[in-house]
Design an enzyme around this catalytic site. Structure first.
Site: not given
Length: 219
Positions: A83-85
């Site tokens: 997951v990219k944040v």
């Protein structure tokens, strides 16, 4: 150093996977928007089935609760989804919560070593310093990669460095020499990494010599 493909185009990814050099894929909202209006989760699922390594899929919420909720949904698509944040207070709040739940997080839009250290402290599996964007404003993108690698080595930090915003083949070798674990590259840059005029002329010469050898030996 490992290679990821920076793309959300299924045909590009299939092409690169066939070459046997791609260990993962990174996407972002801009790349997904260019993918032809496909269902986002379906697109991520298809990409994750094409590669064995991590597939970074980015949240679009701007608040921690929304990021965590989206992150849980994305990570449930396939076991190799990361997951990219975005870097920032809210992003690190979400990163730490997701990491505690066993979700692999890629912190994106990193432009200083301090930001990279904060991402690692929040439990990120990956940090993505943007090389090209720093170069665009007259700063040293590769220098940033080197500073992060040095800081991580001194602190025995295992968060992996993804050199992102790669603009040309020289960025690739410079990122490797600066200590990046991964370079995520567009297909056009990856293709250029294969090529050199002396390679092409060498192949042509070898084949010509082999053909001449065959004529001389009655083959």
């Amino acid at each position: 150093m490992h290679f990821f493909l920076d793309s959300a185009d299924i045909e590009e990814i299939r092409k690169a996977v066939r070459w046997g050099v791609i260990d993962g894929v990174t996407t972002n909202p801009s790349l997904v928007a260019k993918s032809g209006g496909r269902d986002f989760h379906g697109l991520v699922r298809e990409i994750a089935a094409l590669v064995n390594g991590p597939v970074s899929a980015e949240v679009t919420s701007l608040d921690p609760e929304g990021m965590v909720a989206q992150g849980r949904e994305l990570s449930a698509i396939a076991p190799n989804v990361a997951v990219k944040v975005p870097m920032g207070r809210d992003g690190m709040t979400a990163c730490s919560r997701l990491a505690r739940e066993g979700v692999k997080v890629n912190v994106t839009l990193v432009f200083t070593p301090q930001q990279a250290l904060l991402a690692a402290a929040a439990g990120a599996s990956f940090v993505s310093p943007f090389v090209g964007r720093l170069d665009d404003i007259g700063e040293d993108g590769i220098g940033l990669v080197g500073d992060i690698a040095d800081a991580f080595a001194m602190g025995d930090i295992t968060t992996r460095i993804i050199a992102a915003s790669i603009r040309h083949p020289r960025h690739v070798i410079e990122a490797a020499m600066a200590g990046a674990d991964i370079a995520t590259v567009p297909l056009a840059v990856l293709e250029k990494c294969f090529d050199h005029p002396l390679t092409a002329s060498g192949i042509k010469r070898f084949l010509a010599d082999w053909e001449e050898y065959g004529k001389e030996n009655g083959r």
